[in-house]
Design a protein around this motif. Structure first.
Motif: not given
Length: 446
Positions: A375-386, A352-355
């Motif tokens: 003791n780690a996290d994973v994230a999916e970032f969407i890259v912005k322009k520049e 729940a905390a992840s979401h």
């Protein structure tokens, strides 16, 4: 960032502790003063004894100035009501914990969003999906898919037959292996590895790869001898068990063992006819033998007691079950479960905390996940322009120590990368980091 959390139960308390550690402006409110007492001494955290559906109470908690309002009390209707009031008072984003699957249907989610409930989480459903991912393959500890499976994260424990033992990671780049090692759990230590690190016996190694190379990783991890899962036995008949049985693939046969007779009757109404519901105590070894545990490849313990779940999984392993999954809600027991070689641990608080965590990020993040063992996290970032990450090759970007890029999804296709790769605008970048670092990585992708 001002965050108000309504409900000092398991999820609310864990979330408050996690966010307070990141120096956010946190307010935790609950009607029961006893629930608040354990948190009163934590720095950067204010506790308020107030009802989440009291307008006066919400104002006192500072909801009109809140960037995020989270309602995670045990009462679904109060959570929804609290979010509606909070939005009306001026909260920018709201999230409510629910236990009704119907609310998650797209049409209903849109309806609730218009009323001021911006996001919904159903921890039991999320936990069930994680369990099903874990039992699909008996040899993995953790499994997560990005972009509908275009890129895969999996964790596996290195046994004595692994071909990767004592290998230095920089050797893999020379050999152009079809995976990337993004994290290593060694004892109680979590390592975000560099090229000079080595894989050792009993390490839990987290890989990113694409689907076609999963058999290769299974082979080099020394897991070919483990059977594929066809039969699943579930101990405990709560909501997570029901959802797990519903989400299992058609080729798997499932049995649920539940001690409460009335609950057994209810389970027969909730699950498909193909799921066998058994009235009995899942700790009874003779019962387990009678029900064919020696011919079962996966055993899932989902009672309300963490110790019972851990011990039941240990017993199942002694009886030859290849894959065990334990729900361990007591965070202090997670490392114990790992040291006892429990295959996969499920913790609703982490899930729940992840979401909820991704709601507070400024960057465009489509997924955040806490790795239960590490003791780690994973994230999916969407890259912005520049964005800063696009300006140089990855090896020249100088990500902070403790962070690494596991792969990229570009135009819907999963790609493994190396130091010479370049990230592009609109790429989905899968990043691994030590717990609490995600917020610091936003500047690379905005």
């Amino acid at each position: 960032m001002r965050i108000v959390i309504a409900g000092a139960g398991e999820v609310g308390t864990y979330l408050a502790r996690m966010l307070a550690g990141e120096k956010q402006d946190i307010v935790l409110m609950d009607e029961n003063e006893e629930n608040l007492k354990p948190l009163e001494g934590i720095l950067d955290l204010m506790t308020i004894k107030q009802s989440p559906v009291s307008i006066t109470g919400l104002k006192e908690a500072g909801v009109p100035q809140a960037d995020l309002f989270v309602a995670v009390t045990p009462d679904e209707s109060r959570n929804m009501t609290a979010c509606m009031i909070a939005t009306n008072l001026g909260a920018k984003k709201t999230v409510a914990r629910i236990d009704n699957y119907e609310y998650l249907q797209p049409k209903q989610k849109e309806f609730f969003a218009k009323l001021g409930v911006h996001s919904l989480i159903y921890p039991e459903m999320l936990a069930a999906k994680d369990i099903v991912d874990a039992v699909k393959m008996s040899w993995i500890r953790q499994w997560w898919e990005f972009a509908d499976g275009e890129l895969i994260l999996l964790g596996a424990k290195m046994g004595p037959t692994s071909e990767l033992l004592d290998k230095v990671l920089k050797e893999f780049s020379k050999a152009e292996v079809p995976f990337h090692v993004v994290a290593i759990k060694r004892g109680t230590e979590t390592i975000i590895p560099r090229g000079s690190d080595t894989i050792r016996l009993n390490d839990i190694v987290y890989f990113t790869t694409t689907k076609k190379y999963i058999p290769y990783i299974r082979k080099v991890s020394g897991k070919d001898e483990l059977p594929d899962v066809q039969n699943v036995m579930i101990m405990g008949g709560g909501r997570i068990a029901v959802r797990t049985a519903q989400y299992l693939p058609d080729y798997m046969d499932a049995k649920i063992i539940e001690q409460n007779m009335a609950r057994c009757v209810r389970l027969t109404e909730l699950v498909d006819d193909s799921v066998l519901v058994i009235h009995g105590d899942g700790r009874d070894m003779e019962l387990l033998k009678e029900e064919g545990i020696r011919n079962t490849e996966a055993f899932v313990a989902l009672t309300g007691n963490s110790e019972t779940n851990i011990l039941a999984c240990l017993a199942a392993k002694r009886m030859g079950v290849a894959k065990t999954v334990a729900e361990v809600e007591n965070i202090d027991y997670i490392h114990m479960a790992e040291s006892l070689d429990i295959g996969t641990v499920i913790n609703k608080k982490y899930i729940a905390a992840s979401h909820i965590y991704q709601m507070m990020l400024d960057a465009d993040v489509s997924n955040v996940k806490c790795l239960t063992f590490a003791n780690a996290d994973v994230a999916e970032f969407i890259v912005k322009k520049e964005a800063r990450i696009t300006q140089h090759a990855i090896k020249e970007v100088s990500l902070p120590k403790g962070a690494t890029i596991g792969g990229v999804i570009r135009d819907g296709v999963g790609l493994l990368i190396d130091g010479n790769s370049r990230v592009q605008e609109n790429d989905h970048v899968v990043v691994f980091c030590m717990r609490g670092m995600i917020k610091n990585l936003e500047r690379y992708f905005n």
